[in-house]
Design a protein around this motif. Structure first.
Motif, short mmCIF file in Angstrom:
data_model
loop_
_atom_site.label_atom_id
_atom_site.label_comp_id
_atom_site.label_asym_id
_atom_site.label_seq_id
_atom_site.Cartn_x
_atom_site.Cartn_y
_atom_site.Cartn_z
N ARG A 57 -37.23 10.94 73.93
CA ARG A 57 -35.95 11.51 73.48
C ARG A 57 -35.97 13.04 73.57
O ARG A 57 -35.00 13.66 73.99
N ALA A 116 -32.86 8.93 79.00
CA ALA A 116 -34.02 8.29 78.38
C ALA A 116 -34.31 6.94 79.03
O ALA A 116 -35.47 6.51 79.07
N GLY A 151 -29.22 9.86 76.14
CA GLY A 151 -29.65 8.47 76.06
C GLY A 151 -29.75 7.82 77.43
O GLY A 151 -30.65 7.03 77.70
N ASP A 196 -41.02 6.79 71.66
CA ASP A 196 -39.57 6.98 71.71
C ASP A 196 -39.20 8.43 71.44
O ASP A 196 -38.30 8.98 72.08
N GLU A 197 -39.90 9.05 70.51
CA GLU A 197 -39.61 10.44 70.15
C GLU A 197 -39.88 11.38 71.33
O GLU A 197 -39.09 12.28 71.63
N GLU A 224 -33.36 14.94 75.99
CA GLU A 224 -32.37 15.85 75.42
C GLU A 224 -32.47 17.23 76.08
O GLU A 224 -31.44 17.88 76.35
#
Length: 227
Positions: free
Chosen positions: A206, A112, A109, A202-203, A210
């Motif tokens: 992320r 991100a 996060g 957002d995906e 990650e």
């Protein structure tokens, strides 16, 4: 045809011409000092910085973007340097606020946030400033980034002391995060076309964060860790 000169015209150190307001004014509110939220001026300055760096962030350009006079901008921020500092203060304050809203162990996060596309070119533009006076600006930026990095640095050292991760040079890690990940955020089209991560969603942010967190996490593991 007569050529009229302006005695109040001056050229600032960054090459931007400014004209001081006349001494005599009529009744009423001074020209150019109409009501405007200073945060809107900072927003416009940040947009200009992200688009073209320090040279592109001119007081006159910010005024034009907002549809106000130059004097209105100067009423709130007397110089371009003061406006730049206010913009940097906003960026670091926002970063600290987003950081404090996350779980302490949410490393993905945190990554991100560096990929946040509200102003994808901002961080690279701030770090690559080569305009006149850039060293002083970089010193100021370093102090503000140091404020934002204080809590993560403390946590890294605590994890190292507890034996969870191996000792690392925090400076190298934060250089990777600010310059490396910041550069990725500033190349959204290339990242999508070449690497397949759509950073406009957002995906997509992320997924990439990650994966980067996994890679960086491996580098932080103790050398004797069998995993």
């Amino acid at each position: 045809m007569a050529i009229v000169s302006n005695e109040n015209a001056a050229v600032s150190p960054d090459g931007e011409t400014t004209i001081d307001a006349p001494t005599k004014r009529g009744r009423g509110r001074p020209r150019g000092t109409g009501r405007i939220d200073p945060s809107a001026i900072v927003d416009a300055a940040l947009d200009a910085l992200a688009e073209g760096g320090y040279r592109a962030m001119t007081m006159r350009g910010v005024a034009r973007t907002l549809g106000v006079s130059l004097a209105t901008v100067q009423h709130h921020f007397a110089t371009k340097e003061r406006l730049w500092r206010a913009a940097v203060d906003r960026v670091t304050a926002d970063a600290i606020e987003r950081r404090d809203q996350m779980e302490p162990d949410d490393f993905a996060g945190r990554l991100a946030t560096f990929l946040d596309l509200r102003r994808p070119g901002l961080l690279p533009a701030l770090l690559s400033d080569r305009s006149s006076g850039s060293r002083e600006r970089l010193d100021y930026l370093a102090a503000r980034l140091g404020d934002a990095a204080a809590e993560p640095t403390r946590r890294l050292r605590a994890l190292s002391e507890d034996g969870v991760i191996r000792p690392v040079d925090e400076r190298a890690l934060f250089a990777l995060l600010t310059i490396g990940v910041g550069a990725i955020a500033g190349a959204t089209e290339a990242v999508e076309v070449i690497y397949g991560f759509d950073l406009t969603t957002d995906e997509g942010r992320r997924q990439l964060s990650e994966s980067l967190a996994d890679i960086l996490g491996l580098g932080l593991l103790r050398r004797d860790d069998p995993t």
